[in-house]
Motif scaffolding. Structure first.
Motif, mmCIF file in Angstrom:
data_model
loop_
_atom_site.group_PDB
_atom_site.id
_atom_site.type_symbol
_atom_site.label_atom_id
_atom_site.label_comp_id
_atom_site.label_asym_id
_atom_site.label_seq_id
_atom_site.Cartn_x
_atom_site.Cartn_y
_atom_site.Cartn_z
ATOM 1 N N ASP A 82 0.805 -1.230 0.000
ATOM 2 C CA ASP A 82 0.000 0.000 0.000
ATOM 3 C C ASP A 82 0.831 1.270 0.000
ATOM 4 O O ASP A 82 0.523 2.225 -0.696
ATOM 5 N N ARG A 83 1.902 1.262 0.792
ATOM 6 C CA ARG A 83 2.648 2.514 0.883
ATOM 7 C C ARG A 83 3.410 2.851 -0.399
ATOM 8 O O ARG A 83 3.921 3.946 -0.557
ATOM 9 N N HIS A 84 3.482 1.874 -1.321
ATOM 10 C CA HIS A 84 4.163 2.157 -2.589
ATOM 11 C C HIS A 84 3.203 2.653 -3.668
ATOM 12 O O HIS A 84 3.638 3.075 -4.731
ATOM 13 N N LEU A 85 1.896 2.522 -3.407
ATOM 14 C CA LEU A 85 0.936 2.728 -4.496
ATOM 15 C C LEU A 85 1.021 4.119 -5.107
ATOM 16 O O LEU A 85 0.963 4.277 -6.327
ATOM 17 N N GLU A 86 1.196 5.111 -4.257
ATOM 18 C CA GLU A 86 1.208 6.468 -4.768
ATOM 19 C C GLU A 86 2.416 6.728 -5.663
ATOM 20 O O GLU A 86 2.307 7.337 -6.712
ATOM 21 N N THR A 87 3.582 6.258 -5.239
ATOM 22 C CA THR A 87 4.799 6.575 -5.988
ATOM 23 C C THR A 87 5.139 5.559 -7.068
ATOM 24 O O THR A 87 5.805 5.879 -8.040
#
Ligand code: 6R9
Length: 648
Positions: A82-87
């Motif tokens: 999840d924490r990679h989704l934006e970047t």
């Protein structure tokens, strides 16, 4: 022989995350003030509730307690996806290379998120919740990673059983952790051969009188025909139709168990090694970055199976926590040809490659041509793990595979350690072929003699570790006392690794192998006691003793001394029968290579088998049997030597 030293090349240093001076500075900081060091590096993952406590650990023999980041809450799947989704939602997270060279798949972080949420919902619908134990018995397909991450997302605890283990081994692990749900595939596919995974699960469950298993979720891999038990078994694709791809990640305590992994020890049944959430992930991610000198955009490939700890830490958790592209390979190094590894490297432009010495040795046999046919231009770092790498294999890896351009990291660690403990860092460490070199940040190796006296400087002895590191195992599942006994009772206030080692004048470590009754066959750990109890369970066998002996490809081979019951005849047919028996009982990796029938085993007058003598004979080195004065029946040894199987 003068020792060869390979200097850090300029290119490695320039690109490297740390050089030698920086390594020394960080190492010093990590051991002089672990609280500050790990307090800082603990922030490399996202915390839903930030930790305020960093370290609370004690190796006191009867009160071992290991806690890291204890008041923090986080979720491993959130950190890996999840924490990679934006970047990097559209970046490839997993490259899957099938057994068949025409079969591959690219899965982006966004797709991974959808798959894992769907899997989590399928599990949730079947009663899986925080703390439930789930067994995975799967081939090397993306679903293995999805299922691991789905468990983590829910706070459920996975226990992966290597697909090469037998129904009996699977049954004892299902029972050991009282799993409610088993995830498997119809069949596995390796080197063109099918593995009957679902049929093995059926067999395993049948063997348990009081099976805890309510559900079996089956992935269709080959489409092969399998029996499905109504009410218990479901195909994943059918179950997935009924769920959405939205499933929140459950925040769990830093010390909540992430997985159990069964591993062999010197006595009894395999132990369920327990790893927890926060410290494990911080350590797996940090070692993955520094040891492999991982940079944004690199394609990284670890050839291990997810059934082993290397697959957990360095195919799935470490790389994905770092937002890397990790390659997962279903096949074997020699199919369809023994150039397969290098063809895959070229096909997917792999930058970092991590494998085991046994694979290197087996490919050395095929000569340089299959390697030299490929470009391998993308490669930068080559890793080794699982057993000591002999200098000859190291040189071949360095020269033939890496064209003397790639750095080599010989990484020493264990299932119990969660991540790499002793290793070079590409930009920092001068290499010596055959040495795992220096400790990673926060790791304090200690050498002790048999009496437990700490040794200084250049020495040879047993390898222990002083003080904890975040990736350390926390307990043996359901048996904390066994944990304390196995690892902390031998040497006071030290973690005992079970390995012997040498430390040289530069402080480099050379692991010499196990000092307990564990052997290492093709990088796989086997307890000699497990093979022995399998052999004696055969109706014709009265007694058995198993030792390792040097084997060109496997590192160590399995040598079994077998005493038969009165009236039984030891011949080649029975040898074959016993090999098949052990294969069926434990799995192919436990098959004895050599079986010697002997009328008796060398014992002391108190009845202890003298394994030292058996090892010497198996090594075909019986000129120096050492002290045999305590033997009850010296004549036994002459017969053993006369009928030895491994003649040089
Ligand atoms: C990661 C893994 C652990 C045992 C360990 C040691 C041997 C692993 C090694 C090595 C020399 C290396 N071992 N890496 N020996 N050099 N680079 O393999 O875990 O399956 O638990 O085995 O493997 O003997 O104690 P695991």
């Amino acid at each position: 022989m003068t020792e060869r030293v390979v200097d850090v090349q300029d290119a490695w240093r320039e690109r490297g995350l740390v050089d030698d001076a920086k390594y020394r500075e960080m190492y010093e900081a990590s051991v002089s003030d672990p609280e500050t060091f790990w307090g800082e590096h603990g922030k490399r993952i996202d915390w839903m509730t930030p930790f305020t406590k960093v370290k609370d650990t004690s190796f006191a023999p009867d009160n071992v307690s290991i806690k890291w980041f204890e008041d923090g809450k986080t979720n491993v799947a959130h950190n890996c996806i999840d924490r990679h989704l934006e970047t990097r939602g559209d970046q490839v997270a997993i490259i899957w290379e099938g057994d068949d060279p025409n079969d591959d798949k690219h899965i982006t972080y966004k797709e991974l998120h959808g798959e894992v949420c769907r899997w989590a919902n399928v599990l949730k619908n079947r009663g899986v919740e925080k703390g439930s134990r789930v067994i995975l018995y799967l081939p090397m397909i993306p679903e293995a990673a999805y299922a691991m991450l789905a468990c983590a997302r829910l706070g459920a605890i996975h226990a992966i059983v290597f697909g090469g283990f037998s129904p009996d081994s699977l049954a004892s692990r299902i029972k050991g952790c009282e799993a409610k749900l088993v995830i498997t595939a119809d069949e596995g596919l390796r080197g063109g051969r099918k593995v009957p995974l679902k049929a093995n699960v059926d067999e395993a469950i049948k063997r348990l009188d009081d099976a805890s298993v309510d559900h079996v979720v089956v992935v269709r891999r080959t489409g092969g025909n399998v029996t499905m038990e109504a009410g218990r078994d479901v195909y994943y694709d059918e179950a997935a139709k009924e769920v959405t791809d939205d499933c929140p990640a459950v925040p769990v305590e830093a010390e909540h168990p992430l997985f159990i992994l069964y591993t062999s020890g010197s006595t009894g049944q395999p132990k369920g090694v327990v790893h927890t959430t926060g410290g494990y992930l911080v350590y797996a991610a940090m070692t993955h970055e520094y040891v492999f000198d991982y940079h944004e955009g690199d394609v990284y490939w670890c050839t291990a199976d997810v059934g082993w700890v290397t697959g957990h830490s360095y195919i799935v958790y470490g790389p994905l926590a770092n937002g890397a592209t990790t390659l997962m390979f279903e096949g074997i190094p020699t199919y369809p040809t023994n150039g397969r590894f290098w063809e895959v490297v070229d096909k997917h432009k792999v930058n970092i490659f991590y494998t085991a010495p046994t694979a290197i040795r087996s490919l050395m046999g095929g000569g340089e041509a299959p390697v030299k046919k490929t470009s391998r231009k993308s490669l930068r770092v080559l890793g080794s793990v699982g057993e000591p790498i002999n200098p000859e294999a190291w040189e071949w890896y360095y020269k033939v595979v890496g064209d003397e351009r790639c750095s080599i990291v010989d990484t020493w660690w264990q299932t119990e350690t969660g991540g790499i403990l002793i290793t070079p860092l590409p930009g920092a460490t001068k290499l010596k072929p055959g040495s795992a070199t220096r400790p990673f940040f926060g790791v304090q190796p200690v050498m002790v003699d048999a009496e437990g006296k700490e040794l200084d400087g250049k020495c040879e002895g047993n390898l222990c570790i002083k003080d904890s590191w975040p990736g350390q195992m926390r307990t043996v599942y359901g048996d904390h006392e066994r944990f304390e006994q196995t690892y902390f009772a031998t040497y006071k206030n030290l973690y005992f690794t079970g390995d012997g080692a040498r430390r040289d004048e530069d402080g480099y470590y050379w692991i010499t192998g196990r000092v307990d009754d564990v052997i290492n066959v093709s990088g796989h750990r086997m307890g000699t006691a497990e093979v022995e109890s399998s052999l004696v369970a055969h109706k014709k066998v009265s007694e058995a003793a198993v030792v390792g002996y040097p084997h060109n490809v496997k590192g160590q081979g399995i040598y079994a001394y077998v005493t038969l019951n009165e009236g039984e005849e030891g011949d080649d047919a029975l040898r074959k029968e016993l090999v098949a028996w052990v294969r069926k009982d434990i799995g192919p990796i436990a098959s004895p290579d050599l079986i010697q029938f002997s009328p008796g085993l060398p014992k002391t007058r108190s009845g202890k088998i003298m394994r030292r003598i058996l090892r010497k004979i198996a090594e075909d080195d019986f000129g120096s049997l050492g002290d045999t004065s305590t033997l009850a029946e010296p004549a036994v040894v002459e017969d053993l030597i006369e009928n030895r199987q491994n003649r040089a």
